[in-house]
Design a protein around this motif. Structure first.
Motif, PDB file in Angstrom:
ATOM      1  N   ASP A 247       6.701   1.303  -2.555  1.00 17.19           N
ATOM      2  CA  ASP A 247       7.048  -0.123  -2.410  1.00 17.19           C
ATOM      3  C   ASP A 247       5.966  -0.881  -1.645  1.00 17.19           C
ATOM      4  O   ASP A 247       5.694  -2.052  -1.919  1.00 17.19           O
ATOM      5  CB  ASP A 247       8.407  -0.283  -1.703  1.00 17.19           C
ATOM      6  N   GLU A 248       5.340  -0.194  -0.687  1.00 11.41           N
ATOM      7  CA  GLU A 248       4.293  -0.830   0.109  1.00 11.41           C
ATOM      8  C   GLU A 248       3.124  -1.257  -0.794  1.00 11.41           C
ATOM      9  O   GLU A 248       2.547  -2.327  -0.648  1.00 11.41           O
ATOM     10  CB  GLU A 248       3.796   0.167   1.164  1.00 11.41           C
ATOM     11  N   GLN A 251       3.976  -4.339  -2.758  1.00  9.39           N
ATOM     12  CA  GLN A 251       3.827  -5.553  -1.935  1.00  9.39           C
ATOM     13  C   GLN A 251       2.359  -5.941  -1.785  1.00  9.39           C
ATOM     14  O   GLN A 251       2.012  -7.111  -1.755  1.00  9.39           O
ATOM     15  CB  GLN A 251       4.464  -5.328  -0.563  1.00  9.39           C
ATOM     16  N   GLU A 255       3.436  -9.772  -6.310  1.00 14.47           N
ATOM     17  CA  GLU A 255       4.376 -10.611  -5.544  1.00 14.47           C
ATOM     18  C   GLU A 255       5.742  -9.933  -5.410  1.00 14.47           C
ATOM     19  O   GLU A 255       6.708 -10.536  -4.957  1.00 14.47           O
ATOM     20  CB  GLU A 255       4.518 -11.993  -6.218  1.00 14.47           C
ATOM     21  N   ASP A 257       8.569  -6.877  -4.194  1.00 11.21           N
ATOM     22  CA  ASP A 257       8.870  -6.102  -2.983  1.00 11.21           C
ATOM     23  C   ASP A 257       8.987  -4.612  -3.263  1.00 11.21           C
ATOM     24  O   ASP A 257       8.806  -3.785  -2.375  1.00 11.21           O
ATOM     25  CB  ASP A 257      10.195  -6.577  -2.351  1.00 11.21           C
TER      26      ASP A 257
END
Length: 446
Positions: A247-248, A251, A255, A257
């Motif tokens: 997920d990082e 991000q 755009e 999450d």
């Protein structure tokens, strides 16, 4: 003026035109005026030279020739209007009879728009490939994105393929330095074959501080074709590190999450691209079918002009990248005859499609609004990197604004074709062109 028209083929006519000498008088007067402006005869003010003096100095024949060259296009235009001939391309003119004081007789052969019977579009059926998006395609997109966010980390080990090295190079031929053959602190990806032949093989296994020499053949400069000794020194070895897929990363790279949202967006994008490909496939197949069904003939002169135009564009493009037609033929392993044949086939097909769409636009009374024309001008100006007004002024000066208008009109006629033909995919699903077009418009915005 008297004129007759003779049909040579469905796409070509010969106009035979006779112009009484008296009708050439205005052109003759204009020719005397223009030549009088150009010649400098002592004792006469420029532009005030009597015609008898011009005859004596320049020759009556030259003046007559100028007058005829000026009169011919206008008389062809009048004959074309009189016989309601839909001309295409440039006429080929042959003067059959002309002497001073006698009628001018000439023929003009010109390509014409053939009469085309458009088949019933609702009876045309085309099949395109079913839209499938595999997981591997999404993973490919993701790995491309990871590559863009990769970082380089210095390592204390020998270089391997895929590593990045900072290197110094120095080339010599028989102990003499090659002009421009030295470079220091260049970043190079080992195995990318971006620099000299033989370098990548030498770099594998070298560590920071190592130097080696290898032999390579030079391609340019004073020593072209000669073998050069190249000394290479490695300054640092760096390893490419890809970010973790989590997920990082989503991000960092988008755009979104979460990685799942990013994957979903990539799937949507790939789907849109494939829908656009379906439109293009449907368009090509439908046009091919309709051209064949309507048995559209291709006017020779127009095809000839189009071939020479395409060949010139090809030569210009090659020159821009510093290559010649010979280089292209060698790399493609083709003869010039083969390339000419390919250009001829493509131009023939292109001209047939234009004629078909023009006929359809007439039959459907397709109109182009100022807004639609303006939109196309803005679009083309953006692609050419110039201001819209400047682009439009160029079109008007070169007389090609009409061609752009014709393209827009044909584009609208093509939309009609796609709305009426039946499009299905290989799985048997009926496809609506509106849905496909919405995808393609969405695609333009990205």
């Amino acid at each position: 003026m008297k004129s007759t028209v003779e049909t040579l083929s469905p796409t070509r006519v010969r106009l035979a035109i006779e112009v009484p000498f008296v009708e050439l008088e205005p052109s003759l007067r204009k020719a005397y005026r223009e030549i009088g402006q150009q010649v400098n005869i002592p004792g006469f003010r420029r532009g005030k030279v009597p015609s008898a003096v011009i005859d004596q100095r320049v020759g009556r024949g030259t003046v007559l020739n100028e007058a005829v060259q000026e009169a011919i296009p206008e008389t062809i235009l009048a004959a074309v209007r009189e016989h309601d001939v839909k001309t295409l391309g440039r006429p080929e003119v042959e003067i059959t009879e002309f002497t001073d004081g006698e009628p001018l007789k000439f023929t003009a052969e010109v390509d014409v728009r053939p009469e085309i019977a458009i088949p019933d579009l609702s009876g045309i059926e085309v099949t395109v490939d079913e839209l499938q998006v595999g997981d591997t395609e999404i993973e490919e997109q993701l790995s491309g994105l990871r590559e863009r966010f990769a970082t380089l980390k210095t390592v204390e080990r020998a270089a391997a393929e895929g590593d990045y090295v900072q290197i110094d190079l120095a080339a010599t031929v028989d102990g003499v330095e090659v002009p421009g053959g030295s470079a220091s602190n260049i970043s190079h990806e080992v195995g990318s074959k971006q620099l000299l032949p033989g370098l990548d093989e030498v770099l594998v296994g070298m560590s920071a501080g190592d130097d080696r020499t290898f032999v390579t053949q030079l391609v340019g400069g004073d020593f072209a074709g000669r073998d050069a000794d190249v000394a290479v020194t490695v300054r640092t070895v760096k390893e490419k590190q890809l970010p973790a897929l989590d997920d990082e990363f989503a991000q960092l790279a988008s755009e979104f999450d979460t990685l799942e949202e990013l994957r979903g967006d990539l799937r949507e994008r790939v789907t849109r691209v494939k829908k656009v490909e379906q439109i293009y496939a449907a368009r090509d197949k439908a046009l091919e079918q309709i051209v064949a069904a309507a048995d559209v003939p291709a006017p020779e002169g127009v095809v000839r002009d189009e071939v020479s135009h395409r060949k010139q564009a090809m030569i210009d493009q090659l020159e821009r990248i510093g290559a010649s037609m010979e280089d292209y033929l060698a790399s493609e392993e083709k003869t010039e005859e083969q390339v000419d044949q390919e250009l001829n086939d493509a131009a023939t097909e292109g001209v047939k499609i234009q004629l078909l769409l023009d006929t359809l636009a007439d039959a459907e009374d397709v109109q182009v609004s100022d807004d639609e024309f303006g939109h196309e001008i803005v679009h083309r100006a953006q692609r050419a990197g110039v201001a819209p007004q400047q682009y439009y002024d160029q079109l008007v000066r070169s007389g090609t604004a009409g061609a752009v208008f014709g393209d827009v009109r044909r584009g609208k006629a093509l939309a009609t074709v796609l709305e009426r033909v039946k499009i299905t995919d290989t799985a048997g699903n009926a496809l609506s062109v509106d849905e496909l077009r919405a995808a393609s418009e969405h695609n333009h915005e990205h």
